[in-house]
Design a protein around this motif. Sequence first.
Motif, PDB file in Angstrom:
ATOM      1  N   PHE A 118       0.834  -1.205   0.000  1.00 49.41           N
ATOM      2  CA  PHE A 118       0.000   0.000   0.000  1.00 49.41           C
ATOM      3  C   PHE A 118       0.865   1.251   0.000  1.00 49.41           C
ATOM      4  CE2 PHE A 118      -3.852  -2.398   0.977  1.00 49.41           C
ATOM      5  CZ  PHE A 118      -4.800  -1.610   0.350  1.00 49.41           C
ATOM      6  N   GLY A 119       1.952   1.228   0.784  1.00 49.10           N
ATOM      7  CA  GLY A 119       2.851   2.367   0.792  1.00 49.10           C
ATOM      8  C   GLY A 119       3.490   2.595  -0.571  1.00 49.10           C
ATOM      9  N   VAL A 120       3.912   1.490  -1.210  1.00 48.81           N
ATOM     10  CA  VAL A 120       4.505   1.610  -2.546  1.00 48.81           C
ATOM     11  C   VAL A 120       3.439   2.030  -3.556  1.00 48.81           C
ATOM     12  CG1 VAL A 120       5.670   0.334  -4.379  1.00 48.81           C
ATOM     13  CG2 VAL A 120       6.275  -0.087  -1.992  1.00 48.81           C
ATOM     14  N   GLY A 121       2.199   1.548  -3.367  1.00 50.16           N
ATOM     15  CA  GLY A 121       1.117   1.949  -4.257  1.00 50.16           C
ATOM     16  C   GLY A 121       0.870   3.454  -4.228  1.00 50.16           C
ATOM     17  N   ALA A 122       0.952   4.047  -3.038  1.00 44.95           N
ATOM     18  CA  ALA A 122       0.799   5.497  -2.929  1.00 44.95           C
ATOM     19  C   ALA A 122       1.924   6.214  -3.679  1.00 44.95           C
ATOM     20  CB  ALA A 122       0.797   5.910  -1.459  1.00 44.95           C
ATOM     21  N   TRP A 123       3.121   5.652  -3.572  1.00 41.46           N
ATOM     22  CA  TRP A 123       4.254   6.222  -4.302  1.00 41.46           C
ATOM     23  C   TRP A 123       4.037   6.104  -5.813  1.00 41.46           C
ATOM     24  CZ3 TRP A 123       8.133   9.381  -4.107  1.00 41.46           C
ATOM     25  CH2 TRP A 123       9.228   9.248  -4.956  1.00 41.46           C
ATOM     26  N   GLY A 124       3.560   4.942  -6.271  1.00 43.51           N
ATOM     27  CA  GLY A 124       3.289   4.748  -7.698  1.00 43.51           C
ATOM     28  C   GLY A 124       2.198   5.664  -8.206  1.00 43.51           C
ATOM     29  N   LEU A 125       1.156   5.895  -7.379  1.00 46.05           N
ATOM     30  CA  LEU A 125       0.086   6.806  -7.780  1.00 46.05           C
ATOM     31  C   LEU A 125       0.621   8.223  -7.961  1.00 46.05           C
ATOM     32  CD1 LEU A 125      -2.940   7.312  -8.267  1.00 46.05           C
ATOM     33  CD2 LEU A 125      -3.178   7.688  -5.793  1.00 46.05           C
ATOM     34  N   LEU A 126       1.516   8.627  -7.057  1.00 48.85           N
ATOM     35  CA  LEU A 126       2.108   9.953  -7.157  1.00 48.85           C
ATOM     36  C   LEU A 126       2.921  10.089  -8.444  1.00 48.85           C
ATOM     37  CD1 LEU A 126       2.759  12.714  -5.877  1.00 48.85           C
ATOM     38  CD2 LEU A 126       4.698  11.600  -4.728  1.00 48.85           C
ATOM     39  N   LEU A 127       3.657   9.028  -8.797  1.00 47.90           N
ATOM     40  CA  LEU A 127       4.487   9.071 -10.003  1.00 47.90           C
ATOM     41  C   LEU A 127       3.644   9.058 -11.265  1.00 47.90           C
ATOM     42  CD1 LEU A 127       7.357   6.574  -9.053  1.00 47.90           C
ATOM     43  CD2 LEU A 127       7.284   9.045  -8.729  1.00 47.90           C
ATOM     44  N   ALA A 128       2.566   8.266 -11.259  1.00 48.17           N
ATOM     45  CA  ALA A 128       1.755   8.099 -12.475  1.00 48.17           C
ATOM     46  C   ALA A 128       0.791   9.257 -12.708  1.00 48.17           C
ATOM     47  CB  ALA A 128       0.985   6.793 -12.397  1.00 48.17           C
ATOM     48  N   THR A 129       0.575  10.085 -11.673  1.00 48.44           N
ATOM     49  CA  THR A 129      -0.391  11.186 -11.826  1.00 48.44           C
ATOM     50  C   THR A 129      -0.008  12.111 -12.982  1.00 48.44           C
ATOM     51  OG1 THR A 129      -0.887  11.132  -9.461  1.00 48.44           O
ATOM     52  CG2 THR A 129      -1.464  13.132 -10.651  1.00 48.44           C
ATOM     53  N   SER A 130       1.310  12.380 -13.088  1.00 51.48           N
ATOM     54  CA  SER A 130       1.738  13.315 -14.133  1.00 51.48           C
ATOM     55  C   SER A 130       1.561  12.740 -15.532  1.00 51.48           C
ATOM     56  CB  SER A 130       3.212  13.685 -13.921  1.00 51.48           C
ATOM     57  OG  SER A 130       4.014  12.511 -13.963  1.00 51.48           O
ATOM     58  N   PHE A 131       1.372  11.414 -15.638  1.00 46.39           N
ATOM     59  CA  PHE A 131       1.193  10.795 -16.952  1.00 46.39           C
ATOM     60  C   PHE A 131      -0.084  11.276 -17.636  1.00 46.39           C
ATOM     61  CE2 PHE A 131      -0.986   7.138 -19.020  1.00 46.39           C
ATOM     62  CZ  PHE A 131      -0.259   7.138 -20.201  1.00 46.39           C
ATOM     63  N   VAL A 132      -1.132  11.536 -16.854  1.00 43.05           N
ATOM     64  CA  VAL A 132      -2.421  11.913 -17.454  1.00 43.05           C
ATOM     65  C   VAL A 132      -2.603  13.420 -17.575  1.00 43.05           C
ATOM     66  CG1 VAL A 132      -3.528   9.802 -16.652  1.00 43.05           C
ATOM     67  CG2 VAL A 132      -3.579  11.841 -15.202  1.00 43.05           C
ATOM     68  N   LEU A 145      11.214   9.164 -11.715  1.00 43.19           N
ATOM     69  CA  LEU A 145      11.508   8.210 -10.637  1.00 43.19           C
ATOM     70  C   LEU A 145      10.741   6.906 -10.780  1.00 43.19           C
ATOM     71  CD1 LEU A 145      11.464  10.704  -7.616  1.00 43.19           C
ATOM     72  CD2 LEU A 145      13.450   9.834  -8.856  1.00 43.19           C
ATOM     73  N   LEU A 146      10.144   6.682 -11.944  1.00 42.37           N
ATOM     74  CA  LEU A 146       9.329   5.484 -12.135  1.00 42.37           C
ATOM     75  C   LEU A 146      10.105   4.175 -11.934  1.00 42.37           C
ATOM     76  CD1 LEU A 146       6.394   4.847 -12.775  1.00 42.37           C
ATOM     77  CD2 LEU A 146       7.027   4.639 -15.191  1.00 42.37           C
ATOM     78  N   PRO A 147      11.414   4.089 -12.242  1.00 38.73           N
ATOM     79  CA  PRO A 147      12.121   2.820 -11.997  1.00 38.73           C
ATOM     80  C   PRO A 147      12.045   2.358 -10.542  1.00 38.73           C
ATOM     81  CG  PRO A 147      13.437   4.235 -13.402  1.00 38.73           C
ATOM     82  CD  PRO A 147      12.272   5.059 -12.940  1.00 38.73           C
ATOM     83  N   SER A 148      11.954   3.336  -9.619  1.00 38.28           N
ATOM     84  CA  SER A 148      11.924   2.953  -8.200  1.00 38.28           C
ATOM     85  C   SER A 148      10.619   2.265  -7.825  1.00 38.28           C
ATOM     86  CB  SER A 148      12.109   4.193  -7.328  1.00 38.28           C
ATOM     87  OG  SER A 148      11.012   5.091  -7.503  1.00 38.28           O
ATOM     88  N   TYR A 149       9.514   2.570  -8.519  1.00 40.86           N
ATOM     89  CA  TYR A 149       8.213   2.006  -8.148  1.00 40.86           C
ATOM     90  C   TYR A 149       8.202   0.493  -8.275  1.00 40.86           C
ATOM     91  CZ  TYR A 149       3.390   0.508  -8.741  1.00 40.86           C
ATOM     92  OH  TYR A 149       2.209  -0.177  -8.651  1.00 40.86           O
ATOM     93  N   LEU A 150       8.643  -0.015  -9.404  1.00 41.93           N
ATOM     94  CA  LEU A 150       8.599  -1.468  -9.620  1.00 41.93           C
ATOM     95  C   LEU A 150       9.521  -2.195  -8.649  1.00 41.93           C
ATOM     96  CD1 LEU A 150       7.538  -3.820 -11.281  1.00 41.93           C
ATOM     97  CD2 LEU A 150       9.411  -3.454 -12.889  1.00 41.93           C
ATOM     98  N   LEU A 151      10.717  -1.641  -8.442  1.00 38.75           N
ATOM     99  CA  LEU A 151      11.661  -2.292  -7.532  1.00 38.75           C
ATOM    100  C   LEU A 151      11.125  -2.319  -6.101  1.00 38.75           C
ATOM    101  CD1 LEU A 151      15.035  -0.821  -8.871  1.00 38.75           C
ATOM    102  CD2 LEU A 151      14.054  -3.079  -9.318  1.00 38.75           C
ATOM    103  N   LEU A 152      10.559  -1.194  -5.653  1.00 39.77           N
ATOM    104  CA  LEU A 152      10.009  -1.140  -4.297  1.00 39.77           C
ATOM    105  C   LEU A 152       8.812  -2.070  -4.148  1.00 39.77           C
ATOM    106  CD1 LEU A 152      10.203   2.685  -3.541  1.00 39.77           C
ATOM    107  CD2 LEU A 152      11.622   0.868  -2.579  1.00 39.77           C
TER     108      LEU A 152
END
Length: 633
Positions: free
Chosen positions: A176-190, A205-212
């Motif tokens: 869930f913590g990593v999911g919040a980080w991924g949501l923050l990163l993906a927001t700028s995509f749209v 910083l998207l490479p960090s999401y998958l690894l985390l």
Amino acid sequence: MLSLLFEIAMLVSSVCGFFVAAWLMWRAQKQGDLQALAGFATMMAIWCLGHVLLLQGYHLAGVLVVLANPLMPTFFLHFALCFVNSEPVQNRFLDRLRDVLPWLYVISGFVVLESWWRGGGDVISTADLDAFFVFTDAGILNLAYTVLIGVAAHSILLFGWYRHQGNKKRSILAMFGVGAWGLLLATSFVFPSFGMNWFPYPMLLLPSYLLLLVYGVVRYQILSVNAFANRALLWLAMMLVVFCLIAVISVVSGQVGLQALANVPSWQLWLYSLLLLVMTAVIYQPLNRLISRLIYPGAMLNEQVLENWSSHLKEAQDWPALIAIGERLLSAQIRRNVQINMPFSDDIAVKTDLAIRLSHDQNGWRFILIGWEDASPGMRLTAEVFASLYANSCGLLDRSLALAAAERKRLDEQHLVELGGLSAAVAHELRNPLNIIAMASHDSPPETRQHIQTQLNRADRLVSDMLVYSGGLTLQRSPTPLRALITSVLAQSSLENIHYDIQVDDALELDADPQRLQQVFINLIDNATAFLRNQADSRLCIEATLEAESLIIQIHNNGPEIDKTLQGGALFQPFVTKRAGGSGLGLAIVRRIIDAHGGRIFHRVDTGWPVTFEIVLPNKQTQEEKQEQQNAE
């Protein structure tokens, strides 16, 4: 410059995704959750590769790849179902949802095809990027479906967090913590899809999401991941420190006269430092091994050696086996004979030049190296590492043997209880036929009747002893004068032609069960008189002395010495006797009664008498006087 950074970030994310997917498939070993997570990593790698294709001018291919993003949350939903719907959590709804997973993949594929057919994506230019993906009106279904599946997957994880315990609960919380980080990163995509012409800085910083994400899932399942994460964080911290130092150097170098260094662009300094750090990371392990061999020649310690030692030491089921395995392993490693000495070894003399001596105290097992002063540093390091691991194995074996002994004792006690109940039942049942035989022999000739009566008395004595030995032993304690008790027993015994002497103070008094203690003296005196009756100059002596907190009672006689085969613990075992007509339970009953009083009984041969039985009982009077003295002080 920003366009180049974005392309590098997407390329790194793609490469990381493919490597992570391959690693997960290798470690999955038919685990459905890790296989699904590998699919998610693969789709994310392909999605990032689509952005690279856009920046390289392959617009059509890039758009088609990015529009395949509904498959990414579908794989994550698959992973969430497998991860959550496992022991001890089993849910019917999740079972049904898992059954329709193939249809979800079909629907996701249909959404992707529909987006391709209707042109759900397009490419635009921004102030910082030459080509960036945006959703068209026809791609809203694609975006909405992707968000819906993602919400469903995280809802399942939330249910799992509520139901699971332990490591799974921790893993879900990390996700869930990593999911919040991924949501923050993906927001700028749209942003560009909604008319906001901003550069997507978070996506760098998207490479960090998958690894985390992967680390949060497997860190509690695969321990090697934690070692890798430890090294990765160390190098990341070093990288940040280097970047900060370069920034400081760029600012102050001109002020201290280093104008040439000040004229070098900061990004070049950062690049050179990063390359230097990468080279250091690459050559660190080889250099570390080389230096270790120079400092500790002959020491070839690695994870494989330690794992081999640990696995072999765990095979030992007793102390001799552990000693033999330990000596074999260490001797083979250093190519020298090594001896291991334990506290209970019969021969603790060092038979070889090199030895390890183990000791045990309240803090655990400790070791001492003996004869290693002239050994090479590598051999000594190997010995210290092995001895530390061996001491840990000693603690594990010690606890294992203690548990096994406790279990055997419990089973033995249970068996004795069952045997006692059976013996009592048999003894009671024997009384009836014995009474019938006694009545039937009434009209037989006197000589025959006398012989039958003798054997009946012997059988009755055996039955009585069995009832005493097998019955429950409860004590009714009361102050008991010792000399008076012994005198009463001697008065009831057959002591013809036997000289006896009582050396017991009239004031000696015991806190004991007088009936049980009387049985002890009856059995011991009867045993003595059975051997003394037909012997000239027969003598029996009973003496008692106080020592410290114990009362010591000794029963001596000058009868024949006890057979050496019976001396020791065997003498007090049931049905062990050399006495004609004896039941073999007399001394066993004595020991049981003395044990119940918290005392001990021994057979001694060093008192100057042929036969001596010594009873040691706790002296309550002395203990009470000592307690009163301590209270007064």
